[in-house]
Design a protein around this motif. Structure first.
Motif, PDB file in Angstrom:
ATOM      1  N   ILE A  10       0.883  -1.172   0.000  1.00  0.00           N
ATOM      2  CA  ILE A  10       0.000   0.000   0.000  1.00  0.00           C
ATOM      3  C   ILE A  10       0.916   1.215   0.000  1.00  0.00           C
ATOM      4  N   ARG A  11       0.808   2.041  -1.054  1.00  0.00           N
ATOM      5  CA  ARG A  11       1.698   3.199  -1.165  1.00  0.00           C
ATOM      6  C   ARG A  11       0.927   4.438  -1.609  1.00  0.00           C
ATOM      7  N   ALA A  12       1.266   5.557  -0.987  1.00  0.00           N
ATOM      8  CA  ALA A  12       0.805   6.867  -1.444  1.00  0.00           C
ATOM      9  C   ALA A  12       2.066   7.655  -1.748  1.00  0.00           C
ATOM     10  N   LEU A  13       2.189   8.138  -2.988  1.00  0.00           N
ATOM     11  CA  LEU A  13       3.464   8.697  -3.429  1.00  0.00           C
ATOM     12  C   LEU A  13       3.255   9.980  -4.228  1.00  0.00           C
ATOM     13  N   VAL A  14       3.975  11.032  -3.835  1.00  0.00           N
ATOM     14  CA  VAL A  14       4.151  12.223  -4.659  1.00  0.00           C
ATOM     15  C   VAL A  14       5.622  12.175  -5.050  1.00  0.00           C
ATOM     16  N   THR A  28      -1.249  10.155   2.474  1.00  0.00           N
ATOM     17  CA  THR A  28      -1.616   9.160   3.475  1.00  0.00           C
ATOM     18  C   THR A  28      -1.692   7.772   2.857  1.00  0.00           C
ATOM     19  N   ALA A  29      -1.008   6.825   3.486  1.00  0.00           N
ATOM     20  CA  ALA A  29      -1.117   5.406   3.120  1.00  0.00           C
ATOM     21  C   ALA A  29      -1.530   4.659   4.380  1.00  0.00           C
ATOM     22  N   LYS A  30      -2.567   3.805   4.276  1.00  0.00           N
ATOM     23  CA  LYS A  30      -3.018   3.100   5.477  1.00  0.00           C
ATOM     24  C   LYS A  30      -3.754   1.820   5.114  1.00  0.00           C
ATOM     25  N   ASN A  63       3.633  -7.291   3.973  1.00  0.00           N
ATOM     26  CA  ASN A  63       3.415  -6.221   3.005  1.00  0.00           C
ATOM     27  C   ASN A  63       3.821  -4.870   3.563  1.00  0.00           C
ATOM     28  N   GLU A  64       4.162  -3.962   2.672  1.00  0.00           N
ATOM     29  CA  GLU A  64       4.652  -2.633   3.028  1.00  0.00           C
ATOM     30  C   GLU A  64       3.528  -1.613   2.970  1.00  0.00           C
ATOM     31  N   VAL A  65       3.536  -0.670   3.923  1.00  0.00           N
ATOM     32  CA  VAL A  65       2.671   0.513   3.885  1.00  0.00           C
ATOM     33  C   VAL A  65       3.611   1.712   3.909  1.00  0.00           C
ATOM     34  N   ARG A  66       3.550   2.552   2.854  1.00  0.00           N
ATOM     35  CA  ARG A  66       4.507   3.657   2.725  1.00  0.00           C
ATOM     36  C   ARG A  66       3.817   4.901   2.168  1.00  0.00           C
ATOM     37  N   ALA A  67       4.073   6.038   2.828  1.00  0.00           N
ATOM     38  CA  ALA A  67       3.649   7.356   2.333  1.00  0.00           C
ATOM     39  C   ALA A  67       4.923   8.158   2.060  1.00  0.00           C
ATOM     40  N   THR A  68       5.030   8.714   0.846  1.00  0.00           N
ATOM     41  CA  THR A  68       6.249   9.423   0.448  1.00  0.00           C
ATOM     42  C   THR A  68       5.902  10.749  -0.224  1.00  0.00           C
ATOM     43  N   MET A  69       6.586  11.806   0.208  1.00  0.00           N
ATOM     44  CA  MET A  69       6.433  13.134  -0.385  1.00  0.00           C
ATOM     45  C   MET A  69       7.799  13.588  -0.878  1.00  0.00           C
ATOM     46  N   ASN A  70       8.017  13.525  -2.196  1.00  0.00           N
ATOM     47  CA  ASN A  70       9.300  13.938  -2.768  1.00  0.00           C
ATOM     48  C   ASN A  70       9.186  15.212  -3.593  1.00  0.00           C
ATOM     49  N   GLY A  71       8.035  15.824  -3.639  1.00  0.00           N
ATOM     50  CA  GLY A  71       7.861  17.058  -4.392  1.00  0.00           C
ATOM     51  C   GLY A  71       8.177  18.280  -3.543  1.00  0.00           C
ATOM     52  N   THR A 116       6.397  -0.241   7.745  1.00  0.00           N
ATOM     53  CA  THR A 116       5.528   0.936   7.692  1.00  0.00           C
ATOM     54  C   THR A 116       6.418   2.169   7.769  1.00  0.00           C
ATOM     55  N   PHE A 117       6.395   2.993   6.696  1.00  0.00           N
ATOM     56  CA  PHE A 117       7.276   4.154   6.643  1.00  0.00           C
ATOM     57  C   PHE A 117       6.560   5.384   6.092  1.00  0.00           C
ATOM     58  N   ALA A 118       6.854   6.547   6.698  1.00  0.00           N
ATOM     59  CA  ALA A 118       6.482   7.863   6.164  1.00  0.00           C
ATOM     60  C   ALA A 118       7.800   8.561   5.858  1.00  0.00           C
ATOM     61  N   THR A 119       7.999   8.937   4.594  1.00  0.00           N
ATOM     62  CA  THR A 119       9.287   9.497   4.188  1.00  0.00           C
ATOM     63  C   THR A 119       9.098  10.679   3.240  1.00  0.00           C
ATOM     64  N   GLY A 120      10.188  11.396   3.033  1.00  0.00           N
ATOM     65  CA  GLY A 120      10.181  12.477   2.061  1.00  0.00           C
ATOM     66  C   GLY A 120      11.572  13.020   1.848  1.00  0.00           C
ATOM     67  N   SER A 121      11.767  13.565   0.649  1.00  0.00           N
ATOM     68  CA  SER A 121      13.050  14.212   0.346  1.00  0.00           C
ATOM     69  C   SER A 121      12.819  15.464  -0.482  1.00  0.00           C
ATOM     70  N   GLY A 122      11.626  16.002  -0.417  1.00  0.00           N
ATOM     71  CA  GLY A 122      11.316  17.224  -1.149  1.00  0.00           C
ATOM     72  C   GLY A 122      11.693  18.459  -0.354  1.00  0.00           C
ATOM     73  N   SER A 123      11.089  19.574  -0.731  1.00  0.00           N
ATOM     74  CA  SER A 123      11.360  20.823  -0.013  1.00  0.00           C
ATOM     75  C   SER A 123      10.039  21.442   0.417  1.00  0.00           C
ATOM     76  N   ILE A 124      10.066  22.051   1.602  1.00  0.00           N
ATOM     77  CA  ILE A 124       8.883  22.735   2.122  1.00  0.00           C
ATOM     78  C   ILE A 124       9.280  24.176   2.423  1.00  0.00           C
TER      79      ILE A 124
END
Length: 181
Positions: A10-14, A28-30, A63-71, A116-124
Motif C-alpha cells: 500500500i503506497r501513497a506517493l508524490v 496518506t497510506a493506510k 506487506n509494506e505501507v509507505r507514504a512518500t512526499m518527494n515534491g 511501515t514508513f512515512a518518508t520524504g526528500s522534497g522541499s517545504i
C-alpha cells in the motif's frame, strides 16, 4: 498456510512536482478496517491402532505501507505525510489422538515482517504550515499449538508454537524545510 505477500503493498506517493494550497496537503497510506489479517487454523482429531500425525499452520504478513512526499511544497496550512498499518498473523493447531501407539506433532508459526514508513526528500517553503511526518504500526503475531495424545502402549506429543515480529516502522524527512513548524 495463509500469507499476505510483499506484492500486496500500500503506497501513497508524490514523486515530483510543486504543490501549493491554501488548505492542507496530505499524503496518506493506510490499511483499512481491521488491517491485514493472515489466519491459519488446523484442527484434527483421530484414533486407531497406530496414529502418527504432523499438523502445521503457517500465517505470514509481509506487506509494506509507505507514504512518500518527494515534491516541493510552496504553500499550505498543514503538511502531513502519514503511514498507518495494522498487521495480524495468527496460526493455530489443535490436534488430539488416542491409539494403541500414538505420535502427534503440532507446529504453529505466525510472523509479521511488513514495513511501515512515512518518508520524504522534497522541499517545504510553506510559511506557517504545521508539518507532521508520522508512521504508526500495530503488529500482532500469535501462535497456538495444542497437542493431546494418549496411547495405551505409549504416546508422544510435540508442540512447537512460534510467533515473530520483525516489522520496521519509521518516519524520515531528508529534504529541506525553510519555513513551517
Amino acid at each position: 498456510s495463509t500469507e499476505i505477500t510483499s506484492g500486496a503493498w500500500i503506497r501513497a506517493l508524490v514523486s515530483s512536482g510543486t504543490l501549493s494550497s491554501t488548505g492542507a496537503i496530505r499524503v496518506t497510506a493506510k490499511t483499512h478496517g481491521d488491517g491485514n489479517l493472515a489466519k491459519s487454523i488446523v484442527d484434527a482429531i483421530s484414533g486407531g491402532l497406530i496414529d502418527l500425525k504432523a499438523m502445521i499452520a503457517l500465517a505470514y504478513v509481509d506487506n509494506e505501507v509507505r507514504a512518500t512526499m518527494n515534491g516541493a511544497i510552496t504553500q499550505a496550512s498543514d503538511v502531513d505525510v502519514t503511514a498507518t498499518a495494522t498487521n495480524t498473523a495468527e496460526a493455530r493447531v489443535l490436534t488430539a489422538a488416542v491409539a494403541l501407539v500414538s505420535l502427534a506433532i503440532g507446529v504453529a508459526h505466525a510472523k509479521v515482517t511488513g514495513e511501515t514508513f512515512a518518508t520524504g526528500s522534497g522541499s517545504i517553503t510553506a510559511t506557517g504550515a504545521d508539518i507532521d511526518i508520522v508512521s504508526t504500526s500495530v503488529n500482532t503475531a500469535t501462535a497456538y499449538s495444542n497437542v493431546i495424545t494418549g496411547g495405551f502402549l505409549g504416546g508422544i506429543a510435540v508442540s512447537a508454537p512460534v510467533a515473530e515480529i520483525g516489522a520496521a516502522t519509521g518516519a524520515d524527512w531528508s529534504g529541506t524545510v525553510t519555513a513551517g513548524h
